[in-house]
Scaffold this active site. Structure first.
Site, PDB file in Angstrom:
ATOM      1  N   LYS A  37       0.845  -1.207   0.000  1.00 45.25           N
ATOM      2  CA  LYS A  37       0.000   0.000   0.000  1.00 45.25           C
ATOM      3  C   LYS A  37       0.880   1.258   0.000  1.00 45.25           C
ATOM      4  CE  LYS A  37      -0.352  -0.215   5.033  1.00 45.25           C
ATOM      5  NZ  LYS A  37      -1.176  -0.739   6.142  1.00 45.25           N
ATOM      6  N   TYR A  79      16.048  31.058   7.902  1.00 46.82           N
ATOM      7  CA  TYR A  79      14.884  31.771   8.441  1.00 46.82           C
ATOM      8  C   TYR A  79      14.951  31.890   9.955  1.00 46.82           C
ATOM      9  CZ  TYR A  79      12.598  31.253   3.912  1.00 46.82           C
ATOM     10  OH  TYR A  79      12.286  31.322   2.589  1.00 46.82           O
TER      11      TYR A  79
HETATM   12  C1  LIG Z   1      -0.631  -1.963   6.640  1.00 46.65           C
HETATM   13  C2  LIG Z   1      -1.333  -3.208   6.976  1.00 46.65           C
HETATM   14  C3  LIG Z   1      -0.618  -4.399   7.186  1.00 46.65           C
HETATM   15  C4  LIG Z   1       0.895  -4.455   7.172  1.00 46.65           C
HETATM   16  O1  LIG Z   1       1.395  -3.999   8.372  1.00 46.65           O
HETATM   17  P1  LIG Z   1       2.984  -3.947   8.658  1.00 46.65           P
HETATM   18  O2  LIG Z   1       3.073  -3.739  10.090  1.00 46.65           O
HETATM   19  O3  LIG Z   1       3.510  -2.820   7.841  1.00 46.65           O
HETATM   20  O4  LIG Z   1       3.527  -5.251   8.214  1.00 46.65           O
HETATM   21  C5  LIG Z   1      -1.332  -5.545   7.432  1.00 46.65           C
HETATM   22  N1  LIG Z   1      -2.683  -5.541   7.472  1.00 46.65           N
HETATM   23  C6  LIG Z   1      -3.405  -4.422   7.271  1.00 46.65           C
HETATM   24  C7  LIG Z   1      -4.884  -4.483   7.340  1.00 46.65           C
HETATM   25  C8  LIG Z   1      -2.758  -3.220   7.021  1.00 46.65           C
HETATM   26  O5  LIG Z   1      -3.472  -2.103   6.852  1.00 46.65           O
END
Ligand SMILES: *Cc1c(COP(=O)(O)O)cnc(C)c1O
Length: 394
Positions: free
Chosen positions: A35, A262
């Site tokens: 993702k 800045y």
């Molecule tokens: C992001 C996500 C994961 C993966 O989690 P990690 O800790 O990055 O391995 C697994 N399941 C769901 C539903 C997620 O949203």
């Protein structure tokens, strides 16, 4: 080159996948979570490398992310974890994406679309057990089963839940979530719904609860070479595939007492050289997510840091690496320019600097340079792929 780029080592990603596979329970498989454009590394290249390494299942948050993967030759399972809308279902079903079913109300609409298309859809039931985000709540499972039994085009292939406190290693909370999940699955079975695959583990739970690997583990963080939290460090042999780099564009010698940037919050303490790099907060440099203190010690650290800043002492000032040496950022990081206090050692325009850049918020317009077998494999901007892919705005 644009003065900033990110090297992504696909061999390291593949090695991390192999390392995860070596720690899997027999019968369990790894579903690679790619993702947010592969946590900033680039979902297409990461998924392709993982597919080449034998990965058969992937997960993303949105339908648009799943479609992109399909179009780029990912032919295994692609599960959409997040909520999906009716207007996306036709495309998702035609691309053979697996959809998360988290609401009873979706059943009739999904069934109707499948009937019209004359095909089936694979769904995974998401059970809400303590994340408080999306999912089917226990009290509704009988009604859900009833609706599903009337929906012949919907194949329930999976059931899963997601842990809220696995990375914090809260065993009580996590166990309670797991027990609720098991109760939910048992209830579904009683009503004639038997998902073939169960999956509950994210990276943290994968490491802490091998007995819960079931049919899939959903792994993102470990594949990109990170640990879910610092006290997991060293539990696997991971390789870091990510290095953000820049080149110095300008160097100037200045006397002691020169103000920089800045608000003039930085003043040189000795004669030195100031080097400018074409990197700033627009690239994601120095941008941190809003963190909630984890306990009193953490809270006091935050207070102390802010207190000292009032008196011109900056703890946690960003640092970069130049010629193998750690170098301080001088003053505030600008939108696209940052000044480094490099001291009097050798430094020239064009010199390479390694920048700590948080992966998921590194600007997609920064060129990703992919390495494979020790050579450059391809170069790509992420925005051509996922960020600007059509999503209907109504
Ligand atoms: C992001 C996500 C994961 C993966 O989690 P990690 O800790 O990055 O391995 C697994 N399941 C769901 C539903 C997620 O949203």
């Amino acid at each position: 080159m644009d003065g900033i780029w990110i090297d992504v080592d696909l061999d390291a990603v593949m090695a991390n996948f192999t390392e995860v596979m070596n720690h899997l329970r027999p019968g369990a498989r790894c579903m690679a979570v790619v993702k947010a454009d592969g946590y900033g590394l680039g979902a297409i290249e990461v998924a392709r490398a993982l597919q080449a390494a034998g990965c058969e299942a992937f997960a993303v948050t949105k339908v648009s992310e799943g479609l992109i993967l399909r179009q780029h030759g990912i032919n295994g399972i692609i599960l959409v974890l997040g909520p999906t809308g009716q207007q996306e279902w036709t495309e998702a079903i035609q691309a053979g994406l697996h959809i998360t079913l988290a609401e009873i109300a979706s059943v009739s609409g999904l069934e109707e679309i499948c009937r019209q298309l004359g095909c089936q859809v694979n769904v995974h039931l998401k059970l809400e057990t303590g994340m408080g985000r999306t999912g089917l709540v226990p009290g509704n499972l009988a009604r859900l089963a009833h609706c599903l039994n009337e929906a012949p085009h919907i194949q329930v292939v999976g059931a899963y839940t997601h842990f809220a406190r696995a990375a914090q290693r809260d065993r009580n909370y996590t166990r309670t979530q797991y027990e609720q999940f098991q109760t939910g699955v048992a209830e579904l079975t009683k009503y004639g719904i038997t998902p073939s695959w169960l999956h509950v583990c994210n990276s943290a739970a994968f490491l802490d609860y091998p007995e819960w690997h079931h049919d899939f583990v959903r792994i993102g963080t470990l594949l990109i070479g990170h640990y879910p939290a610092s006290d997991f460090a060293g539990k696997l042999k991971l390789k870091d595939p990510w290095v953000a780099k820049s080149r110095i564009s300008y160097v100037r010698r200045v006397p002691k007492g020169t103000y920089v940037g800045y608000q003039s919050i930085y003043r040189t303490k000795a004669d030195t050289q100031l080097a400018v790099i074409p990197v700033g907060y627009a690239d994601g440099f120095g941008v941190e997510p809003h963190l909630i203190p984890q306990g009193w010690v953490d809270f006091l650290k935050i207070i102390l840091k802010n207190f000292l800043a009032l008196f011109g002492v900056y703890l946690g000032q960003e640092r970069v690496i130049h010629n193998g040496r750690t170098v301080r950022v001088a003053g505030k990081i600008g939108m696209q320019l940052t000044v480094l206090d490099v001291g009097l050692s050798e430094c020239a325009p064009g010199g390479e600097v390694i920048i700590p850049l948080r992966r998921t918020i590194a600007n997609p317009r920064i060129l990703r340079v992919y390495w494979k077998d020790g050579r450059i494999f391809c170069k790509r901007f992420l925005e051509e792929g996922i960020s600007y892919f059509h999503t209907e705005i109504s």
